[in-house]
Design an enzyme around this catalytic site. Structure first.
Site, PDB file in Angstrom:
ATOM      1  N   SER A 164       0.819  -1.211   0.000  1.00 23.59           N
ATOM      2  CA  SER A 164       0.000   0.000   0.000  1.00 23.59           C
ATOM      3  C   SER A 164       0.860   1.271   0.000  1.00 23.59           C
ATOM      4  CB  SER A 164      -0.942  -0.056   1.202  1.00 23.59           C
ATOM      5  OG  SER A 164      -1.932   0.929   1.064  1.00 23.59           O
ATOM      6  N   ASP A 189      -0.451  -4.226  -3.856  1.00 25.30           N
ATOM      7  CA  ASP A 189      -1.598  -3.321  -3.934  1.00 25.30           C
ATOM      8  C   ASP A 189      -1.198  -1.884  -3.554  1.00 25.30           C
ATOM      9  OD1 ASP A 189      -4.202  -3.409  -4.898  1.00 25.30           O
ATOM     10  OD2 ASP A 189      -5.086  -3.310  -2.900  1.00 25.30           O
ATOM     11  N   ASP A 205       6.497   3.346 -10.087  1.00 29.84           N
ATOM     12  CA  ASP A 205       6.147   2.977 -11.456  1.00 29.84           C
ATOM     13  C   ASP A 205       7.309   2.192 -12.069  1.00 29.84           C
ATOM     14  OD1 ASP A 205       7.993   4.936 -12.060  1.00 29.84           O
ATOM     15  OD2 ASP A 205       6.903   5.609 -13.814  1.00 29.84           O
ATOM     16  N   ASP A 208      11.260   2.733 -11.763  1.00 23.75           N
ATOM     17  CA  ASP A 208      11.963   2.785 -10.471  1.00 23.75           C
ATOM     18  C   ASP A 208      12.915   1.617 -10.222  1.00 23.75           C
ATOM     19  OD1 ASP A 208      10.610   5.113  -9.988  1.00 23.75           O
ATOM     20  OD2 ASP A 208       8.981   4.137  -8.890  1.00 23.75           O
ATOM     21  N   HIS A 266      -7.664  -5.674   0.168  1.00 20.32           N
ATOM     22  CA  HIS A 266      -6.377  -4.970   0.098  1.00 20.32           C
ATOM     23  C   HIS A 266      -5.264  -5.878   0.643  1.00 20.32           C
ATOM     24  CE1 HIS A 266      -4.049  -1.356  -0.334  1.00 20.32           C
ATOM     25  NE2 HIS A 266      -3.995  -1.030   0.934  1.00 20.32           N
TER      26      HIS A 266
END
Ligand SMILES: *[C@@H]1O[C@H](CO)[C@@H](O)[C@H](O)[C@H]1NC(C)=O
Length: 334
Positions: A164, A189, A205, A208, A266
């Site tokens: 997260s 996630d 993204d 990286d 999640h």
């Protein structure tokens, strides 16, 4: 919240920081610690790195930038791969997700496991601040990695993972490592709210790391809504409710599970990943244009690229991958 409150946080920067409590494994804090308002995040107080290995699977060694003595006295083994985990909002290195990841890797007994610990910067209910702080935490973690590299870490043996908000930190970290390019980042996630609109420099993204794989399990709610990696996995379509996560099923398992009702889907992302660590033959996924085609059987192992979701992914995999899972552990169908 007035200016005086922030001033208060600043003044006590050198002290233990604002009052916080842990409830149901979640960290709540009286006030946020915010770089913009306060300038003074004290990394030594607010950010640490906890090392676990097969020799110390339960009691961590705390590593810090520049602390050669702690590093030398720890069980860090530069000949073995290193897995790094960034925890989520409300969490710490002692929360359940970090514990799953740590347990899985120490059971394998072949990795250095480093859990980032920044509970005060990611404390609830301050989501805006926690999201903004992912930048500071990611940059600081990058400095820590550069430090490890200066002491002998072989950068290609490093794998960053995060859940997260932690996935966004891992992205910021990857961008800011100066000693070379990070080989792999796995986003579990990655957080969606706010990040959806923020620039690449603040989030994860495909640029990286050399390989970025994403496990989507709650896309569009707490999770990021779109494809962002080299390989994006969409177990059970990547959406809530995941199998086993609808209201009735959760209530049946645990009638008091308020937090699980919110986060069940999640959380599947890290549960799938942790399980994959110990199952080299699990979570086969198929490359396909979309879930509908996958469901119709248009994409299958005979005509499409197949790879495993999780630790054993083929790092040449590109695009969107789909699979189904069981509603409870073990989640993998194989
Ligand atoms: C470090 O890891 C290597 C490779 O797994 C192993 O051969 C060696 O014994 C380890 N060293 C220590 C001190 O555990």
């Amino acid at each position: 919240m007035g200016l005086s409150d922030y001033l208060f946080v600043c003044l006590i920067g050198a002290l233990p920081g604002p009052l916080s409590i842990t409830f149901d494994n979640a960290n709540f804090q009286l006030l946020p610690i915010n770089k913009n308002k306060c300038r003074h995040i004290d990394p030594v107080r607010d950010i640490s790195f906890q090392l676990f290995t097969r020799h110390n699977p339960l009691m961590p060694s705390t590593l810090r930038i520049g602390d050669d003595e702690a590093l030398a006295q720890s069980h860090f083994n530069f000949s073995e791969p290193t897995i790094f985990f960034f925890h989520a909002f409300f969490e710490s290195s002692q929360a359940i997700p970090a514990t799953y990841i740590r347990t899985a890797f120490t059971q394998r007994a072949d990795h250095n496991v480093i859990l980032l610990n920044a509970p005060r910067l990611e404390a609830g209910p301050w989501y805006l601040t926690a999201s903004q702080n992912t930048r500071v935490v990611g940059q600081y973690a990058a400095r820590f990695i550069d430090y490890l590299v200066s002491r002998g870490l072989y950068l290609p043996s490093l794998h960053l993972t995060g859940l997260s908000l932690g996935a966004q930190m891992a992205g910021v970290c990857g961008q800011n490592v100066k000693s070379g390019r990070v080989r792999r980042i796995t986003g579990l996630d990655p957080a969606g709210p706010l990040f959806n609109k923020w620039p690449k420099s603040l989030k994860l993204d495909a640029s990286d790391a050399e390989f970025v794989d994403i496990i989507h399990s709650d896309a569009g709610i707490f999770g990021y809504p779109r494809q962002i990696g080299h390989a994006d996995f969409w177990p059970n379509r990547g959406l809530a409710p995941q199998p086993g996560c609808n209201f009735k099923e959760i209530k049946m398992r645990n009638p008091d599970a308020i937090v699980e009702l919110l986060f069940c889907s999640h959380w599947r992302s890290y549960q799938f990943f942790a399980e994959s660590v110990l199952n080299p033959n699990g979570f086969w996924a198929v490359n396909c244009n979309n879930w509908k085609d996958f469901e119709k059987g248009i994409c299958n192992e005979h005509n499409s690229i197949v790879t495993r979701m999780g630790l054993y992914v083929d790092e040449r995999a590109r695009g969107n991958f789909y699979l189904r899972t069981n509603p409870e552990s073990p989640y993998s169908l194989t």
